[in-house]
Design a protein around this motif. Sequence first.
Motif, PDB file in Angstrom:
ATOM      1  N   LEU A  61      -0.830  56.081 -71.616  1.00  0.00           N
ATOM      2  CA  LEU A  61      -1.958  56.945 -71.979  1.00  0.00           C
ATOM      3  C   LEU A  61      -2.620  57.409 -70.678  1.00  0.00           C
ATOM      4  O   LEU A  61      -2.395  56.846 -69.616  1.00  0.00           O
ATOM      5  CB  LEU A  61      -2.908  56.187 -72.896  1.00  0.00           C
ATOM      6  CG  LEU A  61      -2.246  55.909 -74.258  1.00  0.00           C
ATOM      7  CD1 LEU A  61      -3.080  54.988 -75.105  1.00  0.00           C
ATOM      8  CD2 LEU A  61      -1.999  57.198 -75.007  1.00  0.00           C
TER       9      LEU A  61
ATOM     10  N   HIS B  94      -4.679  58.193 -67.476  1.00  0.00           N
ATOM     11  CA  HIS B  94      -5.551  57.426 -66.585  1.00  0.00           C
ATOM     12  C   HIS B  94      -5.896  58.298 -65.389  1.00  0.00           C
ATOM     13  O   HIS B  94      -5.051  59.031 -64.887  1.00  0.00           O
ATOM     14  CB  HIS B  94      -4.835  56.178 -66.056  1.00  0.00           C
ATOM     15  CG  HIS B  94      -4.858  55.019 -66.990  1.00  0.00           C
ATOM     16  ND1 HIS B  94      -4.154  55.009 -68.164  1.00  0.00           N
ATOM     17  CD2 HIS B  94      -5.502  53.827 -66.921  1.00  0.00           C
ATOM     18  CE1 HIS B  94      -4.356  53.853 -68.780  1.00  0.00           C
ATOM     19  NE2 HIS B  94      -5.186  53.107 -68.044  1.00  0.00           N
TER      20      HIS B  94
ATOM     21  N   ARG C 282      -0.397  56.504 -65.035  1.00  0.00           N
ATOM     22  CA  ARG C 282      -0.655  55.068 -64.865  1.00  0.00           C
ATOM     23  C   ARG C 282       0.560  54.273 -64.367  1.00  0.00           C
ATOM     24  O   ARG C 282       0.415  53.447 -63.459  1.00  0.00           O
ATOM     25  CB  ARG C 282      -1.191  54.522 -66.206  1.00  0.00           C
ATOM     26  CG  ARG C 282      -0.983  53.041 -66.478  1.00  0.00           C
ATOM     27  CD  ARG C 282      -2.154  52.201 -65.998  1.00  0.00           C
ATOM     28  NE  ARG C 282      -1.834  50.794 -66.062  1.00  0.00           N
ATOM     29  CZ  ARG C 282      -2.572  49.883 -66.662  1.00  0.00           C
ATOM     30  NH1 ARG C 282      -3.695  50.219 -67.253  1.00  0.00           N
ATOM     31  NH2 ARG C 282      -2.243  48.615 -66.639  1.00  0.00           N
TER      32      ARG C 282
ATOM     33  N   THR D 231       7.206  35.863 -67.007  1.00  0.00           N
ATOM     34  CA  THR D 231       6.633  34.509 -67.087  1.00  0.00           C
ATOM     35  C   THR D 231       5.279  34.575 -67.783  1.00  0.00           C
ATOM     36  O   THR D 231       4.313  35.119 -67.240  1.00  0.00           O
ATOM     37  CB  THR D 231       6.445  33.900 -65.672  1.00  0.00           C
ATOM     38  OG1 THR D 231       7.666  34.040 -64.957  1.00  0.00           O
ATOM     39  CG2 THR D 231       6.068  32.446 -65.755  1.00  0.00           C
ATOM     40  N   LYS D 232       5.253  34.040 -68.989  1.00  0.00           N
ATOM     41  CA  LYS D 232       4.013  34.111 -69.773  1.00  0.00           C
ATOM     42  C   LYS D 232       3.221  32.817 -69.592  1.00  0.00           C
ATOM     43  O   LYS D 232       3.784  31.727 -69.698  1.00  0.00           O
ATOM     44  CB  LYS D 232       4.388  34.290 -71.246  1.00  0.00           C
ATOM     45  CG  LYS D 232       3.209  34.415 -72.160  1.00  0.00           C
ATOM     46  CD  LYS D 232       3.653  34.631 -73.591  1.00  0.00           C
ATOM     47  CE  LYS D 232       2.444  34.648 -74.499  1.00  0.00           C
ATOM     48  NZ  LYS D 232       2.740  34.151 -75.820  1.00  0.00           N
TER      49      LYS D 232
ATOM     50  N   THR E 120      -5.710  35.983 -74.040  1.00  0.00           N
ATOM     51  CA  THR E 120      -5.691  34.822 -74.944  1.00  0.00           C
ATOM     52  C   THR E 120      -6.529  33.686 -74.361  1.00  0.00           C
ATOM     53  O   THR E 120      -6.344  32.524 -74.706  1.00  0.00           O
ATOM     54  CB  THR E 120      -4.237  34.350 -75.151  1.00  0.00           C
ATOM     55  OG1 THR E 120      -3.600  34.228 -73.865  1.00  0.00           O
ATOM     56  CG2 THR E 120      -3.455  35.318 -76.013  1.00  0.00           C
TER      57      THR E 120
ATOM     58  N   GLY F 192     -13.215  56.427 -68.126  1.00  0.00           N
ATOM     59  CA  GLY F 192     -12.246  56.132 -67.061  1.00  0.00           C
ATOM     60  C   GLY F 192     -12.742  55.136 -66.028  1.00  0.00           C
ATOM     61  O   GLY F 192     -12.369  55.214 -64.859  1.00  0.00           O
TER      62      GLY F 192
END
Length: 478
Positions: free
Chosen positions: A58, A60, A117, A140-141, A182, A327
């Motif tokens: 989107l 930027h 972006r 790598t989470k 999270t 923005g």
Amino acid sequence: MARIVVLGGAMTGLATAALLGRDGHDVTVLERDVAEPKGDADELWRTWERPGVSQFRLPHIMLGAWNKVMEEDLPEVLDEVVRLGCSHVNTIATQPDTLTGGTRPGDEELRNLIGRRPVVEAALATVAARTPGVTIRRGTKAESLVATAGADGVPQVGGVVTQDGEVLTADLVVDAMGRNTTLDRMLDAIGATGPEVQAEDLGFVYYCRHFRNNEPRTMPVVGAVIPYEGMTLLVIPADADTYCLVFSVASNDHEMRDLREIDAWERALALFPNFSPVRAVSTPITDIQVMNGGGDRRRSLLVDGAPVVTGLVAVGDSAVRTNPLLGRGASTGLVQARTLRDVLREVAPDRPDVLALRFGEAVDATVGPMYRFTLDQDQHRMAEVQAEIAGRPYPPAGAGWRLQRALQMMFSQDPDALRALFRAAHRIEAFDTGTLPDTLRAKIEELEVDRPVYPPGGPTRTQLLAAVAGRPAQSAPA
Ligand SMILES: Cc1cc2nc3c(=O)[nH]c(=O)nc-3n(C[C@H](O)[C@H](O)[C@H](O)COP(=O)(O)OP(=O)(O)OC[C@H]3O[C@@H](n4cnc5c(N)ncnc54)[C@H](O)[C@@H]3O)c2cc1C
């Protein structure tokens, strides 16, 4: 120097890593998305898969505040974006002297970086990866936090567990996991109280379409946020002669939902005659992309002045999210990243309580005033849009909004009004009556500010609704 793990390797996480790496810290960035950036600007746009960032494709634009910090602290990023084909546009220099009164000191700060972006983020990734001491681990989470009981029983974070169960110890963990962080779940799992949250219910939805301009000289403006009755039109230029046009409407404005259909979107665009010449010579490069930007939201890990956790700080959209229409997101994230670097120069992570407090206070000083200003603008604009949807007037309900409208009425006649608006738009500084020259203040006091200031000749809401629905304008409901 400290071992620092940054969760999230996008605009803010990468900037944080580059800034901290330069100060000699040992920084590991964990990014859950697998793909590496590669290729030139068009290849990055077409092929870099980033499911972890919903707004990745989107529009930027990087504001003056972002460019200023980059110039001062990470100038290689600006070299790299330019190498990839992005460019700077000074929003004052592109206006006629009759409007600006000629060049003045400070005008050099009012420049946008125009680039898509993925291209801008790729430049940041290149510079971060080159910085000694920085390791970027894609795919790598971060799954959970490792913590012990700190002072007064407040959990003290000492590391991170990845999705594969690997434990990385750290003197400091930085959450840069973005708008869908999270962190709350992670904090809950270590017994920490959640952050203090200020959040708006209603936000704006964006209906965006990207184009390539085959005759770049036809572009009517170099980028703009143009309010109309009940909606706002955004014009966001980018690299490689691409640009994006966006209709931004309130998230509860169901009558505008058909803007997701190409035909309805194009019928609506046809109501803005300034854009007909450029649209006629442009090729669409996307369908209509739709995203709900959400309302402004600020989350603080200091509750009633005390940290709910130590050994961990949050930066970027995770901590402060503002209306994408303005923005300001990447600049706000970058200012937080620099604030963290500065605080770490004074307070090492082996004093976790002091660090948590000092960072919370410092961010409130560097980001708080602009956040509160943005919130005030957004709340009033949303109230104005809601009134227009309901067909009733919205008189200026506060001093800040009255001033904003007055400046919009004055900007084409008064260079000070123009600069006050532009300096706020570039996130350089918020305005209030105290910061304006006496002569401008006197003029504003005499103004009758009782209605919104929309560009002449633009469509009314009734005309827009008719276009979106595919009805002739005269049969639209009054
Ligand atoms: C429609 C729209 C338009 C916008 N336009 C502009 C604009 O013109 N200018 C501007 O400055 N800002 C704009 N913004 C705001 C801007 O996109 C954000 O402010 C910016 O992306 C925030 O960067 P961030 O790094 O904090 O978060 P994000 O960019 O959201 O990145 C978070 C990263 O964390 C990763 N991650 C998440 N969870 C984990 C995990 N558990 N482990 C490891 N990694 C994880 C994600 O994969 C992602 O890479 C816009 C936003 C929207 C929605």
